[in-house]
Design a protein around this motif. Sequence first.
Motif, PDB file in Angstrom:
ATOM      1  N   VAL A 181      46.844  -1.502  48.579  1.00  0.00           N
ATOM      2  CA  VAL A 181      46.780  -1.653  47.121  1.00  0.00           C
ATOM      3  C   VAL A 181      46.962  -0.284  46.471  1.00  0.00           C
ATOM      4  N   VAL A 182      47.703  -0.252  45.385  1.00  0.00           N
ATOM      5  CA  VAL A 182      47.802   0.959  44.569  1.00  0.00           C
ATOM      6  C   VAL A 182      47.070   0.694  43.258  1.00  0.00           C
ATOM      7  N   VAL A 183      46.077   1.522  42.956  1.00  0.00           N
ATOM      8  CA  VAL A 183      45.394   1.456  41.660  1.00  0.00           C
ATOM      9  C   VAL A 183      46.159   2.392  40.738  1.00  0.00           C
ATOM     10  N   MET A 184      46.783   1.833  39.699  1.00  0.00           N
ATOM     11  CA  MET A 184      47.777   2.554  38.923  1.00  0.00           C
ATOM     12  C   MET A 184      47.413   2.671  37.448  1.00  0.00           C
ATOM     13  N   ASP A 185      47.450   3.903  36.941  1.00  0.00           N
ATOM     14  CA  ASP A 185      47.346   4.127  35.504  1.00  0.00           C
ATOM     15  C   ASP A 185      48.717   3.868  34.889  1.00  0.00           C
ATOM     16  N   ILE A 186      48.791   3.766  33.572  1.00  0.00           N
ATOM     17  CA  ILE A 186      50.083   3.493  32.934  1.00  0.00           C
ATOM     18  C   ILE A 186      50.728   4.758  32.377  1.00  0.00           C
ATOM     19  N   ARG A 187      50.032   5.447  31.501  1.00  0.00           N
ATOM     20  CA  ARG A 187      50.627   6.634  30.875  1.00  0.00           C
ATOM     21  C   ARG A 187      50.387   7.855  31.746  1.00  0.00           C
ATOM     22  N   MET A 188      51.473   8.315  32.386  1.00  0.00           N
ATOM     23  CA  MET A 188      51.394   9.469  33.279  1.00  0.00           C
ATOM     24  C   MET A 188      52.681  10.281  33.177  1.00  0.00           C
ATOM     25  N   PRO A 189      52.646  11.546  33.588  1.00  0.00           N
ATOM     26  CA  PRO A 189      53.846  12.384  33.540  1.00  0.00           C
ATOM     27  C   PRO A 189      54.836  12.053  34.651  1.00  0.00           C
ATOM     28  N   LEU A 190      56.036  12.593  34.520  1.00  0.00           N
ATOM     29  CA  LEU A 190      57.133  12.483  35.480  1.00  0.00           C
ATOM     30  C   LEU A 190      57.674  11.050  35.580  1.00  0.00           C
ATOM     31  N   LEU A 191      56.807  10.113  35.912  1.00  0.00           N
ATOM     32  CA  LEU A 191      57.195   8.710  35.998  1.00  0.00           C
ATOM     33  C   LEU A 191      55.976   7.893  35.608  1.00  0.00           C
ATOM     34  N   ASP A 192      56.117   7.064  34.560  1.00  0.00           N
ATOM     35  CA  ASP A 192      54.938   6.326  34.116  1.00  0.00           C
ATOM     36  C   ASP A 192      54.604   5.179  35.066  1.00  0.00           C
ATOM     37  N   GLY A 193      53.444   4.582  34.841  1.00  0.00           N
ATOM     38  CA  GLY A 193      52.961   3.541  35.736  1.00  0.00           C
ATOM     39  C   GLY A 193      53.828   2.295  35.763  1.00  0.00           C
ATOM     40  N   ILE A 194      54.507   2.026  34.654  1.00  0.00           N
ATOM     41  CA  ILE A 194      55.368   0.844  34.611  1.00  0.00           C
ATOM     42  C   ILE A 194      56.550   1.003  35.547  1.00  0.00           C
ATOM     43  N   GLU A 195      57.248   2.124  35.442  1.00  0.00           N
ATOM     44  CA  GLU A 195      58.401   2.354  36.306  1.00  0.00           C
ATOM     45  C   GLU A 195      57.975   2.504  37.759  1.00  0.00           C
ATOM     46  N   ALA A 196      56.843   3.152  37.978  1.00  0.00           N
ATOM     47  CA  ALA A 196      56.335   3.289  39.350  1.00  0.00           C
ATOM     48  C   ALA A 196      56.016   1.914  39.939  1.00  0.00           C
ATOM     49  N   THR A 197      55.428   1.048  39.121  1.00  0.00           N
ATOM     50  CA  THR A 197      55.118  -0.312  39.577  1.00  0.00           C
ATOM     51  C   THR A 197      56.386  -1.064  39.913  1.00  0.00           C
ATOM     52  N   ARG A 198      57.400  -0.927  39.081  1.00  0.00           N
ATOM     53  CA  ARG A 198      58.674  -1.616  39.332  1.00  0.00           C
ATOM     54  C   ARG A 198      59.296  -1.149  40.649  1.00  0.00           C
ATOM     55  N   LEU A 199      59.181   0.131  40.959  1.00  0.00           N
ATOM     56  CA  LEU A 199      59.733   0.658  42.204  1.00  0.00           C
ATOM     57  C   LEU A 199      58.905   0.237  43.421  1.00  0.00           C
ATOM     58  N   LEU A 200      57.626  -0.016  43.200  1.00  0.00           N
ATOM     59  CA  LEU A 200      56.748  -0.377  44.307  1.00  0.00           C
ATOM     60  C   LEU A 200      56.636  -1.881  44.528  1.00  0.00           C
ATOM     61  N   ALA A 201      56.714  -2.653  43.438  1.00  0.00           N
ATOM     62  CA  ALA A 201      56.402  -4.083  43.554  1.00  0.00           C
ATOM     63  C   ALA A 201      57.387  -4.999  42.843  1.00  0.00           C
ATOM     64  N   GLY A 202      58.449  -4.438  42.292  1.00  0.00           N
ATOM     65  CA  GLY A 202      59.384  -5.242  41.521  1.00  0.00           C
ATOM     66  C   GLY A 202      60.264  -6.132  42.377  1.00  0.00           C
ATOM     67  N   ASP A 203      60.999  -7.011  41.704  1.00  0.00           N
ATOM     68  CA  ASP A 203      61.920  -7.901  42.409  1.00  0.00           C
ATOM     69  C   ASP A 203      62.934  -7.092  43.208  1.00  0.00           C
ATOM     70  N   GLY A 204      63.158  -7.511  44.433  1.00  0.00           N
ATOM     71  CA  GLY A 204      64.165  -6.857  45.264  1.00  0.00           C
ATOM     72  C   GLY A 204      63.654  -5.696  46.085  1.00  0.00           C
ATOM     73  N   VAL A 205      62.391  -5.303  45.885  1.00  0.00           N
ATOM     74  CA  VAL A 205      61.836  -4.209  46.687  1.00  0.00           C
ATOM     75  C   VAL A 205      61.633  -4.709  48.121  1.00  0.00           C
ATOM     76  N   PRO A 206      62.210  -4.033  49.124  1.00  0.00           N
ATOM     77  CA  PRO A 206      62.149  -4.509  50.512  1.00  0.00           C
ATOM     78  C   PRO A 206      60.727  -4.716  51.037  1.00  0.00           C
ATOM     79  N   HIS A 207      59.854  -3.753  50.773  1.00  0.00           N
ATOM     80  CA  HIS A 207      58.470  -3.830  51.248  1.00  0.00           C
ATOM     81  C   HIS A 207      57.535  -3.596  50.065  1.00  0.00           C
ATOM     82  N   PRO A 208      57.354  -4.610  49.224  1.00  0.00           N
ATOM     83  CA  PRO A 208      56.543  -4.438  48.010  1.00  0.00           C
ATOM     84  C   PRO A 208      55.091  -4.126  48.307  1.00  0.00           C
ATOM     85  N   VAL A 209      54.513  -3.334  47.437  1.00  0.00           N
ATOM     86  CA  VAL A 209      53.104  -2.956  47.534  1.00  0.00           C
ATOM     87  C   VAL A 209      52.353  -3.627  46.388  1.00  0.00           C
TER      88      VAL A 209
END
Length: 219
Positions: free
Chosen positions: A53-81
């Motif tokens: 499990v990743v406990v994720m904040d939303i507003r963060m520098p470099l890459l916000d939590g929304i985009e990070a979530t999409r890369l980790l758990a979004g549709d098409g991710v081979p090994h979603p977290v």
Amino acid sequence: MTEPIRVLVCDDQVLVRTGLVTIIDAQPDLEVAGECGDGRTAVDLAGRLRPDVVVMDIRMPLLDGIEATRLLAGDGVPHPVKVLVVTTFNLDEYVYEALRAGASGFLLKDAPPAQLLHGIRTVATGAALLDPEVTRQLVGRYAARIRPTGGTPQETPLTPRELEVLRLVANGLSNSEIAATLVISPETVKTFVSRILTKLQLRDRVQAVVFAYRHGLVT
């Protein structure tokens, strides 16, 4: 003994992150696999550490939590977290977008520690964590955006009873509340929900709520 649930904590506020790490690490069935302060590092660490499990904040520098979530758990991710969003922002667009990005649920940072721990354990099992009252408010605020143009109900492969259960889920009722409403057991409700997710090819309860509104099944 079963292996502990491995958790990656991502929050740019050091004090908040330290507090989360301390609470999680104090549990015998949980283990902090890593921590970081931005979404980009969260994605990189998740790839290397393979947390449950990743406990994720939303507003963060470099890459916000929304985009990070999409890369980790979004549709098409081979090994979603599995991602649990923990934020100070209740029912704003950021939370809505995080759920659409693939988060399994969200909690507020002012939630009691027991609720946070329950949330982590719930998400780790593959279930969604979506507080019923928050669901009602969230859907109420964004129903117009979720609902299809025209709002005409669309056909689904669900039976009338399954549709009834789906509508109650979309209205924010918990399994116990649905059971009381339909005068059936909570176990039967779980079976119905499982069938609904399978038939509609949905990952969890969060997606079921969005599906119901997008297909005009809820007024």
